[in-house]
Design an enzyme around this catalytic site. Structure first.
Site, PDB file in Angstrom:
ATOM      1  N   ASN A 157     -17.364  44.358  16.100  1.00 10.12           N
ATOM      2  CA  ASN A 157     -17.660  42.929  16.064  1.00 10.12           C
ATOM      3  C   ASN A 157     -18.945  42.730  16.853  1.00 10.12           C
ATOM      4  OD1 ASN A 157     -17.820  40.183  16.230  1.00 10.12           O
ATOM      5  ND2 ASN A 157     -15.933  39.887  17.425  1.00 10.12           N
TER       6      ASN A 157
ATOM      7  N   LYS B 143     -20.571  40.135  17.221  1.00  7.40           N
ATOM      8  CA  LYS B 143     -20.627  38.761  17.766  1.00  7.40           C
ATOM      9  C   LYS B 143     -22.016  38.165  17.495  1.00  7.40           C
ATOM     10  CE  LYS B 143     -16.970  39.848  20.978  1.00  7.40           C
ATOM     11  NZ  LYS B 143     -16.293  39.591  22.236  1.00  7.40           N
TER      12      LYS B 143
ATOM     13  N   HIS C  82     -10.768  34.512  15.951  1.00 10.81           N
ATOM     14  CA  HIS C  82     -11.149  35.176  17.197  1.00 10.81           C
ATOM     15  C   HIS C  82     -10.967  34.206  18.364  1.00 10.81           C
ATOM     16  CE1 HIS C  82     -13.493  37.198  20.262  1.00 10.81           C
ATOM     17  NE2 HIS C  82     -13.360  38.298  19.551  1.00 10.81           N
TER      18      HIS C  82
ATOM     19  N   GLU D 123      -5.761  41.206  20.352  1.00 11.39           N
ATOM     20  CA  GLU D 123      -6.831  41.111  21.347  1.00 11.39           C
ATOM     21  C   GLU D 123      -6.380  40.210  22.496  1.00 11.39           C
ATOM     22  OE1 GLU D 123     -11.005  42.070  19.895  1.00 11.39           O
ATOM     23  OE2 GLU D 123     -10.719  39.981  19.439  1.00 11.39           O
TER      24      GLU D 123
ATOM     25  N   GLY E 185     -14.223  41.504  26.983  1.00  5.93           N
ATOM     26  CA  GLY E 185     -15.455  41.460  27.762  1.00  5.93           C
ATOM     27  C   GLY E 185     -15.267  41.558  29.271  1.00  5.93           C
TER      28      GLY E 185
ATOM     29  N   SER F 274     -12.367  45.195  25.422  1.00  5.06           N
ATOM     30  CA  SER F 274     -12.956  46.163  26.368  1.00  5.06           C
ATOM     31  C   SER F 274     -12.768  47.624  25.971  1.00  5.06           C
ATOM     32  CB  SER F 274     -12.413  45.926  27.787  1.00  5.06           C
ATOM     33  OG  SER F 274     -12.907  44.709  28.293  1.00  5.06           O
TER      34      SER F 274
ATOM     35  N   GLY G 179     -16.185  45.213  20.594  1.00  7.24           N
ATOM     36  CA  GLY G 179     -17.260  44.241  20.787  1.00  7.24           C
ATOM     37  C   GLY G 179     -18.460  44.896  21.438  1.00  7.24           C
ATOM     38  N   GLY G 180     -18.628  44.645  22.736  1.00  6.98           N
ATOM     39  CA  GLY G 180     -19.816  45.098  23.477  1.00  6.98           C
ATOM     40  C   GLY G 180     -20.196  46.553  23.247  1.00  6.98           C
TER      41      GLY G 180
HETATM   42  P1  13P Z   1     -15.290  43.511  23.917  1.00 10.93           P
HETATM   43  O1  13P Z   1     -15.091  44.861  23.278  1.00 10.93           O
HETATM   44  O2  13P Z   1     -16.730  43.253  24.278  1.00 10.93           O
HETATM   45  O3  13P Z   1     -14.340  43.283  25.034  1.00 10.93           O
HETATM   46  O4  13P Z   1     -14.948  42.429  22.802  1.00 10.93           O
HETATM   47  C1  13P Z   1     -13.769  42.555  22.103  1.00 10.93           C
HETATM   48  C2  13P Z   1     -13.774  41.578  21.004  1.00 10.93           C
HETATM   49  O5  13P Z   1     -13.718  40.383  21.231  1.00 10.93           O
HETATM   50  C3  13P Z   1     -13.864  42.101  19.634  1.00 10.93           C
HETATM   51  O6  13P Z   1     -13.560  41.105  18.714  1.00 10.93           O
END
Ligand code: 13P
Length: 248
Positions: A6, A8, A91, A163, A169, A209, A230-231
């Site tokens: 993702n 974002k 989300h 999630e 994050g 995370s 995500g990150g």
């Molecule tokens: P992170 O991996 O940055 O924590 O984000 C997770 C997320 O929200 C994926 O949709």
């Protein structure tokens, strides 16, 4: 395993070009299913760069309307035509920042199905809910309201992403047991509301995370079908390393 990135609100179309130029040549090394949920504006370039590869594209949201007077919205058919086969729905960032509730999320899932897009339905508890032992109730409510009116045969086009909000994050992750328990809850709710087979077969991924360091630990969860990252998906070489660490 399904590994879903993702991105974002990151990467312009030109940055997406760079990104996929680094990812695509390596993607055939992996047996996993790779899905990249990019910003709407990156779908077209993504489609061009990933054609004839094992990479699939997704969007991060869609309108609950078909078309027409909805300034600023993007419809399911637009997303599909731009190259996506998947779409993230519900989300926690959209639930909190854009006040999306389960009713709207349910409409969006129906819209995704109508446009032959696989939904990645995100559910998860807040820290306060976890601390007051409400995780199972929250997951049940988000699932049942999100999937209201959905037929069992449509579940093959729905992925559930567990999630926990407090893990997104933050660098904090639940224990293997906590993730496994939550996934059990999800399968049980689906089994009760649809059928035992549906509960067994529903695709459930974990997000929050996930990174290079903890992926081998989280991979130990037995009843999991993949990850939503995500990150740690933003930097190609780090992400490729993460994918390498996911066991089959
Ligand atoms: P992170 O991996 O940055 O924590 O984000 C997770 C997320 O929200 C994926 O949709």
């Amino acid at each position: 395993m399904k590994i879903i990135a993702n991105l974002k609100m990151n990467k312009t179309p030109s940055q997406t070009l760079d990104y996929f130029m680094n990812i695509v040549p390596k993607s055939s090394d992996f047996k996993h299913e790779l899905i990249f949920c990019v910003p709407f504006t990156s779908l077209t370039i993504g489609k061009y760069l990933t054609q004839n590869t094992n990479i699939q594209l997704g969007a991060q949201n869609l309108s609950d309307e078909d078309e027409g007077a909805c300034t600023g919205e993007i419809s399911g058919s637009m997303i599909k035509d731009a190259g996506a086969n998947f779409v993230i729905i519900g989300h926690s960032e959209r639930r909190s920042k854009f006040k999306e509730n389960n009713k709207l999320i349910n409409k969006k899932i129906k819209m995704a199905l109508k446009n032959r897009l696989t939904s990645i339905l995100c559910i998860g508890e807040s820290l306060a809910e976890k601390n007051t032992l409400k995780t199972a109730d929250v997951l049940k409510e988000q699932l049942e309201e999100g999937l209201k009116g959905i037929y069992e045969n449509e579940l093959e086009n729905i992925i559930i992403a567990y999630e926990p909000i407090w893990a997104i994050g933050t660098g904090k992750i639940p224990t293997v047991k906590e993730i496994s328990n939550s996934i059990d809850v999800i399968r049980k709710v689906i089994a009760q509301d649809f059928s035992l087979n549906a509960g067994k077969n529903i695709c459930v991924v974990y997000g929050g995370s996930v990174n290079n360091k903890n992926i081998s630990q989280i991979s130990k969860v037995k009843n999991i079908n993949g990850f939503l990252v995500g990150g740690a998906s933003l930097e190609p070489s780090g992400f490729l390393q993460l994918i390498t660490s996911v066991s089959d």
